[in-house]
Scaffold this motif. Structure first.
Motif, short mmCIF file in Angstrom:
data_model
loop_
_atom_site.label_atom_id
_atom_site.label_comp_id
_atom_site.label_asym_id
_atom_site.label_seq_id
_atom_site.Cartn_x
_atom_site.Cartn_y
_atom_site.Cartn_z
N ALA A 32 0.82 -1.21 0.00
CA ALA A 32 0.00 0.00 0.00
C ALA A 32 0.86 1.26 0.00
O ALA A 32 0.56 2.24 -0.72
CB ALA A 32 -0.93 -0.02 1.21
N LYS A 33 1.92 1.26 0.78
CA LYS A 33 2.80 2.43 0.87
C LYS A 33 3.48 2.71 -0.46
O LYS A 33 3.54 3.85 -0.93
CB LYS A 33 3.84 2.21 1.97
N THR A 34 3.99 1.65 -1.10
CA THR A 34 4.66 1.81 -2.38
C THR A 34 3.67 2.20 -3.46
O THR A 34 3.96 3.06 -4.31
CB THR A 34 5.37 0.49 -2.77
N ARG A 35 2.49 1.59 -3.45
CA ARG A 35 1.46 1.93 -4.43
C ARG A 35 1.11 3.42 -4.36
O ARG A 35 0.92 4.09 -5.38
CB ARG A 35 0.21 1.07 -4.19
N GLU A 36 1.03 3.93 -3.16
CA GLU A 36 0.69 5.34 -2.97
C GLU A 36 1.77 6.25 -3.58
O GLU A 36 1.46 7.26 -4.23
CB GLU A 36 0.54 5.64 -1.47
N LYS A 37 3.03 5.88 -3.39
CA LYS A 37 4.14 6.67 -3.94
C LYS A 37 4.12 6.69 -5.46
O LYS A 37 4.26 7.73 -6.10
CB LYS A 37 5.48 6.11 -3.43
N ILE A 38 3.93 5.51 -6.05
CA ILE A 38 3.91 5.42 -7.52
C ILE A 38 2.68 6.12 -8.08
O ILE A 38 2.76 6.84 -9.09
CB ILE A 38 3.95 3.95 -7.96
N ASN A 39 1.56 5.92 -7.43
CA ASN A 39 0.31 6.53 -7.90
C ASN A 39 0.43 8.06 -7.92
O ASN A 39 -0.09 8.72 -8.83
CB ASN A 39 -0.85 6.09 -7.01
N LYS A 40 1.12 8.62 -6.94
CA LYS A 40 1.30 10.07 -6.88
C LYS A 40 2.09 10.56 -8.10
O LYS A 40 1.72 11.55 -8.73
CB LYS A 40 2.03 10.44 -5.59
N VAL A 41 3.16 9.84 -8.43
CA VAL A 41 3.98 10.22 -9.59
C VAL A 41 3.17 10.08 -10.88
O VAL A 41 3.18 10.97 -11.75
CB VAL A 41 5.25 9.36 -9.66
N VAL A 42 2.47 8.98 -11.02
CA VAL A 42 1.69 8.72 -12.23
C VAL A 42 0.61 9.78 -12.42
O VAL A 42 0.40 10.31 -13.52
CB VAL A 42 1.07 7.31 -12.16
N THR A 43 -0.09 10.10 -11.33
CA THR A 43 -1.18 11.07 -11.41
C THR A 43 -0.67 12.47 -11.72
O THR A 43 -1.21 13.17 -12.60
CB THR A 43 -1.97 11.08 -10.08
N GLU A 44 0.37 12.89 -11.02
CA GLU A 44 0.90 14.25 -11.21
C GLU A 44 1.48 14.45 -12.61
O GLU A 44 1.49 15.57 -13.12
CB GLU A 44 1.98 14.53 -10.15
N ASN A 45 1.92 13.38 -13.24
CA ASN A 45 2.54 13.50 -14.56
C ASN A 45 1.65 12.99 -15.69
O ASN A 45 2.08 12.92 -16.84
CB ASN A 45 3.87 12.74 -14.58
N ASN A 46 0.41 12.66 -15.33
CA ASN A 46 -0.58 12.22 -16.31
C ASN A 46 -0.03 11.10 -17.20
O ASN A 46 -0.14 11.12 -18.42
CB ASN A 46 -1.05 13.40 -17.17
N TYR A 47 0.62 10.13 -16.56
CA TYR A 47 1.24 9.04 -17.31
C TYR A 47 0.17 8.11 -17.86
O TYR A 47 -0.75 7.69 -17.16
CB TYR A 47 2.18 8.26 -16.40
N GLN A 48 0.30 7.76 -19.15
CA GLN A 48 -0.61 6.84 -19.81
C GLN A 48 0.17 5.59 -20.25
O GLN A 48 1.02 5.67 -21.14
CB GLN A 48 -1.25 7.50 -21.05
N PRO A 49 -0.05 4.45 -19.63
CA PRO A 49 0.71 3.25 -19.99
C PRO A 49 0.32 2.71 -21.37
O PRO A 49 -0.78 2.98 -21.87
CB PRO A 49 0.33 2.26 -18.89
N ASN A 50 1.23 1.95 -21.94
CA ASN A 50 0.99 1.26 -23.21
C ASN A 50 0.20 -0.01 -22.92
O ASN A 50 0.76 -1.01 -22.49
CB ASN A 50 2.32 0.93 -23.89
N THR A 51 -1.09 0.04 -23.11
CA THR A 51 -1.94 -1.10 -22.73
C THR A 51 -1.65 -2.34 -23.55
O THR A 51 -1.80 -3.47 -23.07
CB THR A 51 -3.43 -0.72 -22.87
N PHE A 52 -1.21 -2.17 -24.80
CA PHE A 52 -0.89 -3.34 -25.62
C PHE A 52 0.34 -4.05 -25.06
O PHE A 52 0.37 -5.27 -24.92
CB PHE A 52 -0.63 -2.92 -27.07
N ALA A 53 1.35 -3.26 -24.70
CA ALA A 53 2.56 -3.84 -24.12
C ALA A 53 2.25 -4.52 -22.81
O ALA A 53 2.79 -5.59 -22.50
CB ALA A 53 3.62 -2.77 -23.92
N GLN A 54 1.35 -3.91 -22.03
CA GLN A 54 0.97 -4.51 -20.75
C GLN A 54 0.36 -5.89 -20.95
O GLN A 54 0.64 -6.83 -20.22
CB GLN A 54 -0.04 -3.63 -20.02
N SER A 55 -0.50 -6.02 -21.95
CA SER A 55 -1.19 -7.28 -22.17
C SER A 55 -0.22 -8.40 -22.54
O SER A 55 -0.46 -9.56 -22.28
CB SER A 55 -2.25 -7.12 -23.27
N LEU A 56 0.90 -8.01 -23.17
CA LEU A 56 1.90 -9.00 -23.54
C LEU A 56 2.74 -9.44 -22.36
O LEU A 56 3.27 -10.55 -22.32
CB LEU A 56 2.83 -8.43 -24.63
N LYS A 57 2.89 -8.56 -21.37
CA LYS A 57 3.81 -8.79 -20.27
C LYS A 57 3.18 -9.46 -19.05
O LYS A 57 3.87 -9.98 -18.21
CB LYS A 57 4.45 -7.47 -19.82
#
Length: 321
Positions: A32-57
């Motif tokens: 939970a603690k790590t998720r919160e840290k990453i989520n903060k970075v992702v949200t503040e920087n409006n990061y959009q993951p590559n969903t196709f790459a995710q599905s492969l991995k």
């Protein structure tokens, strides 16, 4: 054109490993603690993951670390057997910590560096250092043995067991009872929970409480020391092995006592007299542990899951006059 944020960038900004960011983005287990840290970075920087790459991995890591406090316990062995029989696709890495906090912390760290897909911890007791290490472990964690509300867990209903044993003990109308328990700092469930309601049910009779160790030999010594100055008509041990040590001491010192243990082992029916015991099915417990682990790994539940297992009192010759 603004540079697109990479996983490496997120890892550096959140001060976590790239593999942890990858698990987060793929919906894998992250504390939970790590998720919160990453989520903060992702949200503040409006990061959009590559969903196709995710599905492969997206894959499941089928290596599970299993930490046990001791291997000279029939209960631990039966739980491991249940784990193994329930398992179909996973590989277990089993580490015996010899009831050492230092060894347990080292095992957690070692298994973390080996990138196991999760941890199953059969534990005697957790202190704050161990709790922190398990909380920071970025994979599913299931604990067995102790009532730890911050973790998914499988626990034995030792309070209910104590009530059942206490009521049965009271029905024997003992005049002087010896309770051989385990130091609560070593194992809270066995040392405290099992005896809490026994002592309440025997509140009207004389009770002597002595701390023992888990081995038959050490329990025999502890019981003999208590028997030097007293005669007991009822002796209750925290485990069958402890009670058998007391039985040996009682035979050696001429005690005319009845005996009650806890557990489920061949020892109960190989000693004479056969031992009355409150029994848990530790083999099925192992299966339940694995079942819970798979649920946690596959569904990543937001709330902790608690599985409670009951046992039953089996009356044998040791409580017959």
């Amino acid at each position: 054109m603004e540079k697109k944020l990479t996983i490496t960038d997120i890892a550096n900004m959140a001060q976590v490993a790239k593999s942890t960011v990858s698990r987060y983005l793929n919906g894998g287990p992250v504390s939970a603690k790590t998720r919160e840290k990453i989520n903060k970075v992702v949200t503040e920087n409006n990061y959009q993951p590559n969903t196709f790459a995710q599905s492969l991995k997206q894959k499941v890591n089928h290596t599970i670390g299993v930490i046990v406090p001791r291997l000279d316990s029939s209960a631990q062995v039966e739980m491991l057997r249940g784990l193994d029989d329930a398992n179909e696709n996973d590989t277990f890495l089993i580490v015996n910590t010899y009831q050492s906090t230092k060894r347990e912390l080292a095992a957690i760290e070692k298994l973390r560096t080996q990138n196991v897909g999760g941890l199953i911890v059969l534990t005697a007791n957790l202190n704050d250092e161990l709790r922190n290490a398990l909380t920071e472990f970025d994979a599913p964690v299931v604990v067995q043995g102790q009532e730890e509300p911050n973790f998914h867990r499988v626990v034995m209903n030792d309070l209910q067991a104590g009530t059942v044993v206490g009521e049965f003990a009271a029905s024997l109308h003992p005049q002087n009872t010896l309770l051989l328990k385990i130091d609560e700092t070593m194992d809270w469930a066995i040392g405290h929970d099992r005896f809490l309601n026994i002592r309440k049910k025997l509140s009207t009779s004389k009770v002597t409480v002595v701390d023992s160790k888990f081995s038959i030999a050490e329990a025999k010594v502890a019981a003999q020391q208590a028997m030097q100055s007293q005669n007991f008509d009822l002796i209750i041990g925290a485990t069958d092995r402890i009670t058998i040590g007391a039985l040996q001491a009682g035979l050696a010192t001429g005690q005319n006592a009845q005996y009650i243990g806890f557990g489920r082992s061949d020892l109960s029916t190989t000693v004479t007299p056969n031992l009355t015991s409150f029994e848990y099915d530790f083999y099925q417990t192992g299966k339940k542990i694995y079942e819970l682990f798979c649920t946690v790994r596959d569904t990543n539940p937001s709330n902790t899951i608690r599985t409670v297992l009951d046992g039953e009192l089996v009356v044998r010759d040791s409580t017959e006059k």
